[in-house]
Design a protein around this motif. Structure first.
Motif, PDB file in Angstrom:
ATOM      1  N   SER A 101       0.827  -1.138  -0.022  1.00 53.85           N
ATOM      2  CA  SER A 101      -0.254  -0.047  -0.011  1.00 53.85           C
ATOM      3  C   SER A 101       0.835   1.317   0.058  1.00 53.85           C
ATOM      4  O   SER A 101       0.397   2.074  -0.590  1.00 53.85           O
ATOM      5  CB  SER A 101      -0.943  -0.120   1.175  1.00 53.85           C
ATOM      6  N   MET A 131     -12.089   4.446  -2.653  1.00 54.23           N
ATOM      7  CA  MET A 131     -12.821   4.401  -1.218  1.00 54.23           C
ATOM      8  C   MET A 131     -14.196   4.547  -1.261  1.00 54.23           C
ATOM      9  O   MET A 131     -14.820   4.556  -0.243  1.00 54.23           O
ATOM     10  CB  MET A 131     -12.143   5.904  -0.758  1.00 54.23           C
ATOM     11  N   SER A 135     -14.120  -1.593   2.124  1.00 55.93           N
ATOM     12  CA  SER A 135     -12.930  -2.344   1.667  1.00 55.93           C
ATOM     13  C   SER A 135     -13.372  -3.967   1.758  1.00 55.93           C
ATOM     14  O   SER A 135     -12.850  -4.563   0.829  1.00 55.93           O
ATOM     15  CB  SER A 135     -12.132  -1.934   2.887  1.00 55.93           C
ATOM     16  N   CYS A 139     -12.370  -6.437  -1.516  1.00 61.30           N
ATOM     17  CA  CYS A 139     -11.496  -7.472  -1.240  1.00 61.30           C
ATOM     18  C   CYS A 139     -12.105  -8.720  -1.512  1.00 61.30           C
ATOM     19  O   CYS A 139     -11.539  -9.552  -2.125  1.00 61.30           O
ATOM     20  CB  CYS A 139     -10.946  -7.557   0.255  1.00 61.30           C
ATOM     21  N   THR A 160      -5.885  -2.549  -2.088  1.00 67.19           N
ATOM     22  CA  THR A 160      -7.301  -1.568  -1.661  1.00 67.19           C
ATOM     23  C   THR A 160      -6.834  -0.680  -0.457  1.00 67.19           C
ATOM     24  O   THR A 160      -7.554   0.317  -0.093  1.00 67.19           O
ATOM     25  CB  THR A 160      -8.296  -2.573  -0.717  1.00 67.19           C
ATOM     26  N   GLY A 161      -5.671  -0.627   0.140  1.00 66.06           N
ATOM     27  CA  GLY A 161      -5.113   0.274   1.214  1.00 66.06           C
ATOM     28  C   GLY A 161      -4.338   1.521   0.645  1.00 66.06           C
ATOM     29  O   GLY A 161      -4.137   2.337   1.270  1.00 66.06           O
TER      30      GLY A 161
END
Length: 291
Positions: A101, A131, A135, A139, A160-161
């Motif tokens: 990330s 965002m 999340s 995922c 995703t981070g």
């Protein structure tokens, strides 16, 4: 002379940061506890004859006693061994996905804040898209496409981070880029790449360092959630998340707590200690706080 003065100031600042961190008792205790957990999951497999994958049909659902410190599961596997190996997996996913990330988000955030214009628009809109989805849902979709595995879970959580880090570093860069020392560097003809890496990044990195700890804790919980749902680390590989799958059945939940309680306790302790360490780093890096 100027270089030596700069080194002395840097040393003095780091010393103050370390002293402030050492005054944060919860963070110090957390460092010790987390260190013990990390050493246990890294060293015990090398010093003990742990068998996380070996089955024993004669010891199915064995209670904690004798050779089985934490009992066995439904096919006779040693749960203590699986707990230790599961810790290695969960910590690996947490740390590596966090680093992924950072590797994606920080460069994009710096570029967006430094160049602004169309670069800023593209990066921030991409971050908004990521965002805008919960999340866990994002995922689940990505893991379903890639297939559940340690590698897939790590990559998906890492991907995703990145918006979190991109927005944090972006907000610092748009302020730092207007500082006099940055403008002076531009006026002397120093290339943008060097300005971003040597002038802007070091002075915008503090919130990223703080968020790295919190993101690691979030990643561990995310892996546990995916594995609990059967979309994360797949058996026979062990992780704290797929050990917690035993709590899905009423019989194990009520009659065999040794199968899932230790993994839950270790995961909670690990996440809490990481968060306390993050609090300690945040307070230590805050120049407004006095020792």
């Amino acid at each position: 002379m100027g270089k030596r003065k700069k080194e002395q100031e840097s040393y003095s600042y780091m010393r103050d940061v370390i002293e402030r961190f050492c005054h944060h008792k919860a963070a110090l205790v957390s460092v010790f506890i987390l260190g013990v957990i990390v050493l246990a999951v890294c060293i015990l497999p090398l010093t003990m004859e742990l068998e996380p994958y070996t089955t024993n049909s004669g010891a199915v659902y064995a209670k904690p006693e004798g050779n089985y410190i934490l009992g066995t599961d439904e096919i006779g596997r040693d749960l203590f061994s699986r707990l230790i190996y599961g810790g290695r997996t969960s910590l690996f996913v947490g740390v590596v996905s966090m680093l992924l990330s950072v590797a994606i988000g920080v460069p994009l955030g710096i570029l967006a804040g430094y160049y602004k214009g169309w670069v800023e628009t593209i990066v921030l809109r991409m971050a908004d898209v990521f965002m805008s989805f919960p999340s866990i849902v994002l995922c689940i979709v990505l893991v379903s496409i890639l297939g559940p595995s340690i590698t897939a879970v790590t990559i998906v959580i890492g991907i995703t981070g990145w918006p979190q880090f991109a927005r944090i570093i972006y907000s610092k860069v748009i302020i730092t880029r207007e500082m006099e020392y940055v403008q002076s560097a531009k006026s002397t003809g120093i290339k943008d790449g060097r300005i971003m890496t040597q002038y802007i990044l070091p002075n915008a990195l503090s919130p990223v360092l703080i968020n790295m700890t919190f993101r690691t804790a979030q990643a561990i919980l995310m892996e546990a959630s995916l594995s609990f749902l059967g979309l994360g680390v797949k058996p026979p590989a062990a992780s704290w998340g797929n050990i917690l799958q035993y709590a899905q059945t009423i019989s194990s939940l009520t009659m065999r707590p040794w199968m899932w309680v230790p993994a839950g306790i270790l995961m909670v302790i690990t996440v809490v200690t990481i968060n306390f360490i993050g609090d300690g780093i945040r307070d230590a890096l805050d120049p407004k706080l006095k020792i």
